[in-house]
Motif scaffolding. Structure first.
Motif, PDB file in Angstrom:
ATOM      1  N   GLU A   1       0.875  -1.142   0.042  1.00 43.63           N
ATOM      2  CA  GLU A   1       0.041   0.039   0.022  1.00 43.63           C
ATOM      3  C   GLU A   1       0.879   1.257  -0.057  1.00 43.63           C
ATOM      4  N   ARG A   2       2.140   1.043   0.171  1.00 44.57           N
ATOM      5  CA  ARG A   2       3.168   2.261   0.132  1.00 44.57           C
ATOM      6  C   ARG A   2       2.685   3.034   1.599  1.00 44.57           C
ATOM      7  N   ASN A   3       2.218   2.826   2.390  1.00 42.72           N
ATOM      8  CA  ASN A   3       1.904   3.078   3.870  1.00 42.72           C
ATOM      9  C   ASN A   3       3.071   3.096   4.797  1.00 42.72           C
ATOM     10  N   LEU A   4       3.898   4.142   4.568  1.00 50.40           N
ATOM     11  CA  LEU A   4       5.142   4.340   5.661  1.00 50.40           C
ATOM     12  C   LEU A   4       4.912   4.236   6.991  1.00 50.40           C
ATOM     13  N   VAL A   5       4.110   4.809   7.452  1.00 46.53           N
ATOM     14  CA  VAL A   5       3.528   4.758   9.054  1.00 46.53           C
ATOM     15  C   VAL A   5       3.319   3.517   9.473  1.00 46.53           C
ATOM     16  N   LYS A   6       2.357   2.847   8.619  1.00 48.39           N
ATOM     17  CA  LYS A   6       2.061   1.358   9.234  1.00 48.39           C
ATOM     18  C   LYS A   6       2.903   0.490   9.112  1.00 48.39           C
ATOM     19  N   ALA A   7       4.024   0.760   7.955  1.00 47.25           N
ATOM     20  CA  ALA A   7       4.821  -0.213   7.720  1.00 47.25           C
ATOM     21  C   ALA A   7       5.926  -0.094   8.918  1.00 47.25           C
ATOM     22  N   PHE A   8       6.424   1.041   9.196  1.00 47.01           N
ATOM     23  CA  PHE A   8       7.240   1.179  10.334  1.00 47.01           C
ATOM     24  C   PHE A   8       6.959   0.743  11.534  1.00 47.01           C
ATOM     25  N   ARG A   9       5.502   0.755  11.838  1.00 48.21           N
ATOM     26  CA  ARG A   9       4.887   0.398  13.028  1.00 48.21           C
ATOM     27  C   ARG A   9       4.871  -1.136  13.122  1.00 48.21           C
ATOM     28  N   SER A  10       4.572  -2.005  11.823  1.00 46.02           N
ATOM     29  CA  SER A  10       4.620  -3.468  11.792  1.00 46.02           C
ATOM     30  C   SER A  10       5.943  -3.807  12.110  1.00 46.02           C
ATOM     31  N   LEU A  11       7.057  -3.041  11.367  1.00 43.25           N
ATOM     32  CA  LEU A  11       8.371  -3.563  11.654  1.00 43.25           C
ATOM     33  C   LEU A  11       8.886  -3.528  12.775  1.00 43.25           C
ATOM     34  N   ALA A  12       8.628  -2.606  13.606  1.00 46.42           N
ATOM     35  CA  ALA A  12       8.933  -2.488  14.856  1.00 46.42           C
ATOM     36  C   ALA A  12       8.509  -3.645  15.649  1.00 46.42           C
ATOM     37  N   THR A  13       7.331  -4.020  15.581  1.00 42.19           N
ATOM     38  CA  THR A  13       6.903  -4.906  16.357  1.00 42.19           C
ATOM     39  C   THR A  13       7.417  -6.258  16.023  1.00 42.19           C
ATOM     40  N   ILE A  14       7.759  -6.398  14.824  1.00 42.17           N
ATOM     41  CA  ILE A  14       8.437  -7.883  14.225  1.00 42.17           C
ATOM     42  C   ILE A  14       9.982  -7.765  14.895  1.00 42.17           C
ATOM     43  N   LEU A  15      10.535  -6.767  14.819  1.00 43.37           N
ATOM     44  CA  LEU A  15      11.972  -6.882  15.268  1.00 43.37           C
ATOM     45  C   LEU A  15      11.813  -7.011  16.815  1.00 43.37           C
ATOM     46  N   ARG A  16      10.924  -6.584  17.458  1.00 45.88           N
ATOM     47  CA  ARG A  16      10.966  -6.579  18.862  1.00 45.88           C
ATOM     48  C   ARG A  16      10.620  -7.998  19.332  1.00 45.88           C
ATOM     49  N   ASP A  17       9.718  -8.438  18.293  1.00 46.86           N
ATOM     50  CA  ASP A  17       9.270  -9.987  18.750  1.00 46.86           C
ATOM     51  C   ASP A  17      10.461 -10.892  18.573  1.00 46.86           C
ATOM     52  N   GLY A  18      11.423 -10.466  17.770  1.00 49.50           N
ATOM     53  CA  GLY A  18      12.753 -11.135  17.574  1.00 49.50           C
ATOM     54  C   GLY A  18      12.623 -12.133  16.244  1.00 49.50           C
ATOM     55  N   GLU A  19      11.786 -11.696  14.950  1.00 52.47           N
ATOM     56  CA  GLU A  19      11.754 -12.388  14.028  1.00 52.47           C
ATOM     57  C   GLU A  19      12.901 -12.384  13.190  1.00 52.47           C
ATOM     58  N   ALA A  20      13.352 -13.324  12.651  1.00 54.81           N
ATOM     59  CA  ALA A  20      14.776 -13.394  11.757  1.00 54.81           C
ATOM     60  C   ALA A  20      14.758 -12.686  10.495  1.00 54.81           C
ATOM     61  N   PRO A  21      15.437 -11.601  10.265  1.00 56.94           N
ATOM     62  CA  PRO A  21      15.304 -10.758   9.369  1.00 56.94           C
ATOM     63  C   PRO A  21      15.398 -11.204   8.109  1.00 56.94           C
ATOM     64  N   LEU A  22      16.139 -12.210   7.721  1.00 56.68           N
ATOM     65  CA  LEU A  22      16.203 -13.068   6.586  1.00 56.68           C
ATOM     66  C   LEU A  22      15.020 -13.719   6.090  1.00 56.68           C
ATOM     67  N   MET A  23      14.178 -14.151   7.312  1.00 49.94           N
ATOM     68  CA  MET A  23      12.960 -14.900   6.965  1.00 49.94           C
ATOM     69  C   MET A  23      11.874 -13.906   6.600  1.00 49.94           C
ATOM     70  N   LEU A  24      11.970 -12.753   7.268  1.00 49.76           N
ATOM     71  CA  LEU A  24      11.027 -11.565   7.045  1.00 49.76           C
ATOM     72  C   LEU A  24      11.402 -10.889   5.481  1.00 49.76           C
ATOM     73  N   LEU A  25      12.795 -11.058   5.251  1.00 55.96           N
ATOM     74  CA  LEU A  25      12.964 -10.745   3.952  1.00 55.96           C
ATOM     75  C   LEU A  25      12.433 -11.476   2.720  1.00 55.96           C
ATOM     76  N   ALA A  26      12.519 -12.929   3.138  1.00 56.73           N
ATOM     77  CA  ALA A  26      11.858 -13.802   2.082  1.00 56.73           C
ATOM     78  C   ALA A  26      10.529 -13.658   1.963  1.00 56.73           C
ATOM     79  N   MET A  27       9.673 -13.316   3.040  1.00 59.65           N
ATOM     80  CA  MET A  27       8.365 -13.034   2.910  1.00 59.65           C
ATOM     81  C   MET A  27       7.889 -11.763   2.209  1.00 59.65           C
ATOM     82  N   ILE A  28       8.747 -10.751   2.348  1.00 58.39           N
ATOM     83  CA  ILE A  28       8.540  -9.443   1.800  1.00 58.39           C
ATOM     84  C   ILE A  28       8.682  -9.720   0.045  1.00 58.39           C
ATOM     85  N   ALA A  29       9.706 -10.338  -0.381  1.00 59.25           N
ATOM     86  CA  ALA A  29      10.058 -10.872  -1.696  1.00 59.25           C
ATOM     87  C   ALA A  29       8.995 -11.737  -2.170  1.00 59.25           C
TER      88      ALA A  29
END
Length: 334
Positions: free
Chosen positions: A219-247
């Motif tokens: 959606e190119r929603n920067l505020v929503k994206a940063f909020r979700s990213l902060a939650t994910i990193l706080r919960d310890g999601e592996a960045p490479l796994m996250l990158l695979a999902m985005i890809a």
């Protein structure tokens, strides 16, 4: 032999004396091994007729001796060797007589990652037993995997619920099976698992934020994206796994963008892409947010982020790498 073919032979009651499971999907190996154990060894007599060894701890003669031991109070015993890739050359040589003439009263099972068919050991296993390929399924095969797991649990899953589960959990088979089991338990007596069931159970896990992040980026929603990213990193999601999902999400957007440009109807888009109609409108809307050139830029940014996370520039700071990626995708056009 593929693991799917093995399961068909097991369903017909055809059990061989020798198997070597190999591949890049440990969940499929463990599941197949469990099914063999359940079929070969009665739960009442497993203390007598089931031996489990680990390749990094056991000597070849111990495995050979166990394989040659007659079963007690049963027709067959099962000898399971996990981490078989850690067996050294001496152990493999010592096991050659056993795999060349496997005892009919034993089912000997090895679990490893790779096979080297230039070696005599693996040549003999192939000749007298089965090399079973446990390859990770392709993305378009994951739905079938979920449906099969659901059948094992006595359930069927709505097509939209299958798609939602994949969005939320990704392609990790062990995690998919775990989450599906939770959802099936929640469904209780009901035969069908619904979208509402998946949302109710899986939404309580950190993977929901990955789903939210992918949509926010689309959606190119920067505020929503940063909020979700902060939650994910706080919960310890592996960045490479996250990158695979985005890809994965942007591969879908690219394909949909191409079909929309050709004025293909939504029903045909759903058929060609395998995207459930339940989610298709949102994906189409997101695809329209990006030109072809912008999508190329996104994949370039994903590639650079992958390099950085694996030790390139900024490799020690995954949060910074992911924040730059989000800004690049959601930032102003041009």
């Amino acid at each position: 032999m593929k693991v799917e073919e093995l399961e068909k032979t097991l369903s017909r009651g055809e059990i061989g004396p020798l198997y070597y499971f190999h591949g890049d999907e440990p969940y499929l190996m463990e599941r197949a091994a469990k099914r063999l154990v359940d079929r070969v060894v009665s739960a009442d007599f497993r203390d007598f007729n089931l031996d489990v060894f680990y390749g990094n701890e056991v000597k070849g003669e111990e495995i050979a001796t166990a394989a040659q031991t007659l079963p007690m109070f049963a027709e067959r015993r099962l000898v399971l060797v996990k981490r078989a890739g850690d067996l050294n050359a001496a152990a493999l040589d010592l096991l050659l007589p056993t795999v060349t003439d496997p005892p009919s009263s034993t089912c000997l099972v090895f679990l490893g990652e790779k096979v080297d068919q230039r070696k005599k050991f693996f040549q003999e296993v192939k000749k007298h037993g089965e090399l079973v390929d446990c390859k990770r399924p392709y993305e378009n095969q994951l739905g079938a995997f979920i449906r099969e797991e659901a059948r094992e649990l006595g359930k069927r899953v709505e097509p939209a619920a299958v798609e939602l589960l994949l969005y939320l959990v990704g392609n990790n088979l062990g995690e998919l099976a775990t989450q599906l089991a939770k959802v099936a338990t929640f469904a209780g007596e009901r035969e069908t698992v619904t979208v509402a069931d998946v949302k109710e159970i899986v939404s309580d896990t950190k993977v929901e934020s990955v789903f939210d992040l992918a949509n926010a980026l689309g959606e190119r929603n920067l505020v929503k994206a940063f909020r979700s990213l902060a939650t994910i990193l706080r919960d310890g999601e592996a960045p490479l796994m996250l990158l695979a999902m985005i890809a994965r999400h942007f591969r879908q957007l690219w394909r949909v963008r191409e079909l929309v440009a050709k004025q293909v109807g939504q029903q045909e888009i759903a058929r060609q892409t395998g995207i459930n109609p339940y989610f298709l409108k949102g994906i189409v809307d997101q695809a329209r947010n990006f030109s072809v050139a912008e999508l190329r830029d996104v994949f370039e940014a994903l590639y650079m982020a992958d390099l950085a996370l694996k030790g390139g520039e900024g490799g020690g700071k995954p949060a910074l790498v992911m924040e730059r990626l989000v800004m690049g995708i959601c930032g102003p056009r041009g």
